[in-house]
Design an enzyme around this catalytic site. Structure first.
Site, PDB file in Angstrom:
ATOM      1  N   ASP A 137      -7.213  -3.004   5.423  1.00  0.00           N
ATOM      2  CA  ASP A 137      -7.402  -1.885   6.356  1.00  0.00           C
ATOM      3  C   ASP A 137      -7.321  -0.522   5.666  1.00  0.00           C
ATOM      4  O   ASP A 137      -7.764   0.480   6.222  1.00  0.00           O
ATOM      5  CB  ASP A 137      -6.369  -1.944   7.480  1.00  0.00           C
TER       6      ASP A 137
ATOM      7  N   THR B  18       0.815  -1.198   0.000  1.00  0.00           N
ATOM      8  CA  THR B  18       0.000   0.000   0.000  1.00  0.00           C
ATOM      9  C   THR B  18       0.861   1.264   0.000  1.00  0.00           C
ATOM     10  O   THR B  18       2.009   1.218   0.412  1.00  0.00           O
ATOM     11  CB  THR B  18      -0.767  -0.019   1.338  1.00  0.00           C
TER      12      THR B  18
HETATM   13  N1  ASP Z   1      -2.601  -2.979   4.292  1.00  0.00           N
HETATM   14  C1  ASP Z   1      -2.937  -3.431   2.977  1.00  0.00           C
HETATM   15  C2  ASP Z   1      -4.116  -4.330   3.039  1.00  0.00           C
HETATM   16  O1  ASP Z   1      -4.298  -5.035   4.020  1.00  0.00           O
HETATM   17  C3  ASP Z   1      -1.881  -4.166   2.247  1.00  0.00           C
HETATM   18  C4  ASP Z   1      -0.492  -3.819   2.511  1.00  0.00           C
HETATM   19  O2  ASP Z   1      -0.207  -2.727   3.003  1.00  0.00           O
HETATM   20  O3  ASP Z   1       0.385  -4.663   2.235  1.00  0.00           O
HETATM   21  O4  ASP Z   1      -4.821  -4.391   2.033  1.00  0.00           O
END
Ligand code: ASP
Length: 337
Positions: A207, A176
């Site tokens: 999240d 992300t």
């Molecule tokens: N936090 C993001 C999610 O759970 C993914 C990530 O940051 O790797 O979709």
């Protein structure tokens, strides 16, 4: 473009994660010229959404189990506590701007799926092919190797549960994008954008669009945003918790420690890696990589800096066990030939 430092007196700060590298100079430039926190964050995240090197945000993000790219994004204004979040959106290249428009134009805070796409269409948001050749090839290689012949024949009406259990982030530590900043009027804001975990179950929300889990901003105290396993921060309400701990009088350092302690109570489910980024309203910050890898870093910009600087995240292990992210290495399929 090098930022000009017009507002040396203001306590400006930007913290973004490792994937924010291409966008943070734009955010810094805008903040230093007096732009609002939300405008500066949106502009920076848009650059990351377009960045071909970043393979988990915007165009070029990894697809879900069915081979479709579904995007999530959010913004939060810490001075009004208004938010805009969109989830599982297909076919639009700048989800962060759609989230921003939701904040500006709707009485709602969160849209997903078809409703989010309808809103994006109504506001004339930019469309585009999100599935780039590298991701399409990787997905096809995975499909050909891992999906049982009878399920291939029935595709897409095949059971996905067993395949979902094997699907893990193909690029651990590169994920992300999250941005936090404070502008010259001490308005604090947060923004996130992601394709979520590669090979996720269709419709899965991490999240990033869940305000309170993946991000939260309150100009009275500070802001927090997380990357990594959203399944963990949703369970512990991490971003809201960090800001609440600051409201209760903790420093940003202690607030993040307390949020890490909350994660020690997690039992079962997906326990993996999470990076917590936080700023307070005095220009302090802390970034901790829970179960993180040594190369985990983030980007910081302060008006005293010539350019944004990469900093190593502090690593805190909350379990002796290796995080559950290796049932089979998705990297087998995502590696370039
Ligand atoms: N936090 C993001 C999610 O759970 C993914 C990530 O940051 O790797 O979709």
């Amino acid at each position: 473009m090098a930022p000009s430092f017009a507002n040396k007196e203001a306590i400006l700060i930007i913290v973004c994660n490792n994937e924010g590298k291409s966008g943070i100079p734009v955010t810094a430039e805008m903040l230093s010229r007096g732009a609002s926190a939300l405008d500066a964050l949106e502009a920076g995240v848009r650059v990351v959404e377009d960045d071909p090197e970043v393979r988990t945000v915007g165009t070029g993000g990894w697809p879900n189990l069915l081979g479709d790219v579904e995007l999530d994004a959010s913004v939060m204004c810490g001075s009004t506590l208004r938010t805009g979040a969109i989830g599982a959106l297909k076919g639009y290249t700048h989800p962060v701007s759609i989230a921003r428009q939701l904040l500006e134009r709707l009485p709602h805070e969160f849209l997903v799926g078809d409703g989010a796409a309808r809103f994006a269409h109504e506001i004339g948001a930019e469309t585009g092919e999100l599935l780039r050749p590298h991701a399409k090839t990787a997905w096809q290689r995975w499909f050909d190797s891992e999906i049982k012949p009878e399920h291939q024949a029935a595709w897409p009406d095949a059971p996905l549960i067993e395949y979902c259990h094997n699907a893990v982030d193909p690029e651990i530590g590169k994920d992300t994008t999250v941005f936090l900043c404070m502008d010259q009027h001490r308005h604090i804001a947060s923004a996130t954008s992601t394709s979520g975990w590669g090979w996720k179950y269709p419709g899965r929300l991490g999240d990033s669009p869940v305000i309170g889990a993946g991000s939260y901003a309150d100009s009275r105290y500070g802001a927090c945003a997380c990357t990594g396993a959203g399944e963990m921060t949703i369970r512990t309400g991490t971003a809201r918790a960090v800001v609440l701990y600051m409201k209760m009088g903790m420093s940003v350092e202690r607030a993040v420690d307390e949020a890490v302690n909350d994660m020690r109570a997690l039992k079962g489910g997906l326990i993996s890696r999470v990076t917590i980024h936080a700023i307070d309203n005095r220009g302090n910050h802390r970034t901790v990589a829970v179960n993180g890898l040594p190369d985990n870093h983030y980007w910081l910009w302060l008006p005293s800096m010539k350019a944004p600087e990469a900093r190593p995240a502090e690593i805190i292990q909350i379990s002796d066990e290796e995080p559950q992210n290796k049932p089979f290495a998705m990297a087998v399929y995502t590696k370039e030939p």
